[in-house]
Design an enzyme around this catalytic site. Structure first.
Site, PDB file in Angstrom:
ATOM      1  N   HIS A 252       0.847  -1.198   0.000  1.00 34.42           N
ATOM      2  CA  HIS A 252       0.000   0.000   0.000  1.00 34.42           C
ATOM      3  C   HIS A 252       0.878   1.242   0.000  1.00 34.42           C
ATOM      4  O   HIS A 252       1.931   1.266   0.648  1.00 34.42           O
ATOM      5  CB  HIS A 252      -0.911   0.002   1.246  1.00 34.42           C
ATOM      6  N   GLU A 306      -7.872  -3.174  -0.547  1.00 36.88           N
ATOM      7  CA  GLU A 306      -8.364  -3.492  -1.885  1.00 36.88           C
ATOM      8  C   GLU A 306      -8.490  -5.007  -2.069  1.00 36.88           C
ATOM      9  O   GLU A 306      -9.396  -5.499  -2.731  1.00 36.88           O
ATOM     10  CB  GLU A 306      -7.417  -2.907  -2.932  1.00 36.88           C
TER      11      GLU A 306
END
Length: 361
Positions: A252, A306
Site C-alpha cells: 500500500h 483493496e
C-alpha cells in the site's frame, strides 16, 4: 519549494480520523476503526463520525429511522434516472442525482438532516439504476433492514445471508473515512467557499470517479479468479513472482506495514470458512504473505484493503462495475463528516501556485 500534488502539506486540523501509515494505525475520533467495525453497526459508526459520540438508544432509533426513510426515490428522481443516457456510468448517475437534490433546502452551514438525506439515498440510486439497466424490476427499500442489508436486498431482490451483510458492513465502516484523501479534500475545498453540502458531496464523487482514487480492484479479482480456475494457490503465486509480476492487492502506498483495514476484514471474515470464497481468500492471503517474505525479504508487503474489498465483492456476487459506486456509498459518510467540520471553523482553502510560463515582452 513546490510540493507536487500538495504531498506532505498539512491543510487542515481535523478530529475526525488519524491515518498513520508508518505504524499501521487508523483511528476514528479517538477509537480504533478496527474496533468500531467489529462491534458497531454502520448506523452507529456514521453517527459517531458525525457527532463524536455514540448515540443513546433513543438517538440511534431516530437516526436509523431517518436514514431508512431517506432511502426512497421520488417519482421525479426515478424519471431523471430513466432519462439519463444508457451508456452513462454509475458514478455519473449518482453525481447527477445528488446534484439534482441540491435545491434551496440545502444551505450553509450544512444541517444534519441534509447529511441523512444524501447518505440514505445513494444505495437506492445504485440499485434502481443497476436493476433498470439489467431489465429487472425495481425493489423498493425495506425500512426494517439495516443500511447495508437493505442495499444488498435492493440489488438482489432477496435478503442477504447474515455473514455477507456482516462482511459488507465491516467494509462500509472501514472505508467510510480515510483522512484528507483526494475526494475528501475536494469536499472540504467546496465547503470552504460556503457552498452547500450537496455541492460538496457531488464534487467529491467527481474525484472518486477517477481511476487513481476509486478504481475497482479488477487486478485482485483477476488474480483470485485465476487461482480458483487453476486450483493450486502456491503454483499460481510462485509463477507470478518468478515472472516479476506484482501480486495485486498486496502492499500500500500509505501503509508501510499491515493495512489496519485489511487486518480487520481478515479477522472479521476468518469465521466464514464455510463460505468457499472467503476460505480461498484467506488461503491466498496467507500463502502470498509467506512467498513475498521469501522473494522480497527487504519489504513489508501484506494484504491491503483493496484485496479484501475484492474478496468480499466476489463472495456476495456484487458485479465488478458496482465496486466504486459501493465504495462511494460508504465514503459518503466521511465526506459529510468533513463538511460539517469545515463549516464549524471555516476558512476558504486557496493554495498558491508558481508561475512557470513566459512573460510578455
Amino acid at each position: 519549494m513546490i510540493h507536487a500534488g500538495l504531498e506532505g502539506i498539512v491543510a487542515a486540523d481535523s478530529k475526525i480520523s488519524l491515518v498513520d501509515g508508518k505504524n499501521g494505525f487508523l483511528v476514528y475520533r479517538g477509537e480504533w476503526a478496527k474496533k468500531i467495525a467489529k462491534e458497531r453497526s454502520f448506523e452507529e459508526a456514521a453517527y459517531f463520525l458525525w457527532n463524536g459520540t455514540y448515540p443513546k438508544a433513543e438517538e440511534l432509533e431516530r437516526f436509523t429511522t431517518s436514514l431508512s426513510e431517506a432511502r426512497t426515490l421520488t417519482k421525479a428522481q426515478k424519471e431523471i434516472i430513466d432519462r439519463l443516457p444508457a451508456n452513462m456510468d454509475m458514478m455519473a448517475v449518482i453525481r447527477t442525482l445528488l446534484s439534482a437534490k441540491g435545491s434551496e433546502e440545502f444551505s450553509f452551514p450544512a444541517k444534519h438532516d441534509e447529511g441523512i438525506c444524501l447518505l440514505g439515498i445513494v444505495p437506492t440510486i445504485i440499485a434502481y439504476r443497476y436493476r433498470s439497466q439489467n431489465d429487472l424490476p425495481f425493489i423498493e427499500p425495506d425500512t426494517s433492514l439495516s443500511h447495508v442489508g437493505n442495499y444488498l436486498y435492493m440489488l438482489n431482490g432477496e435478503r442477504a445471508e447474515n455473514h455477507h451483510v456482516q462482511a459488507l458492513t465491516a467494509y462500509f465502516i472501514l472505508t467510510m473515512e480515510h483522512g484528507l484523501n483526494a475526494s475528501t479534500f475536494t469536499a472540504r475545498v467546496i465547503a470552504s467557499t460556503e457552498s452547500d453540502l450537496a455541492s460538496a458531496v457531488t464534487g467529491a464523487i467527481g474525484a472518486m470517479k477517477g481511476p487513481l482514487h476509486g478504481g475497482a480492484p479488477t487486478g485482485v479479482i483477476d488474480l483470485l479468479q485465476e487461482i480458483k480456475q487453476d486450483g493450486d494457490v502456491e503454483k499460481v503465486l510462485r509463477r507470478k513472482l518468478d515472472n516479476k509480476e506484482k501480486l495485486m492487492g498486496f502492499g500500500h502506498r500509505v501503509y508501510k506495514t499491515k493495512d489496519p483495514r485489511a487486518v480487520a476484514l481478515s479477522e472479521i471474515t476468518s469465521t466464514f470458512y464455510d463460505d468457499e470464497e472467503f476460505a480461498m481468500a484467506h488461503e491466498v492471503e496467507q500463502t502470498a504473505v509467506r512467498l513475498l517474505q521469501e522473494y522480497k525479504p527487504d519489504r513489508n508487503l501484506y494484504a491491503n484493503v483493496e484485496y479484501y474489498a475484492a474478496a468480499i465483492l466476489r463472495a456476495i456476487d456484487l458485479p465488478t462495475e458496482l465496486f466504486t459506486p459501493t465504495f462511494t456509498a460508504a465514503r459518503c459518510a466521511g465526506w459529510i463528516a468533513h463538511v460539517y467540520e469545515q463549516n464549524e471553523n471555516n476558512r476558504i482553502i486557496r493554495p498558491s501556485s508558481v508561475y512557470s510560463g513566459s512573460m510578455p515582452e
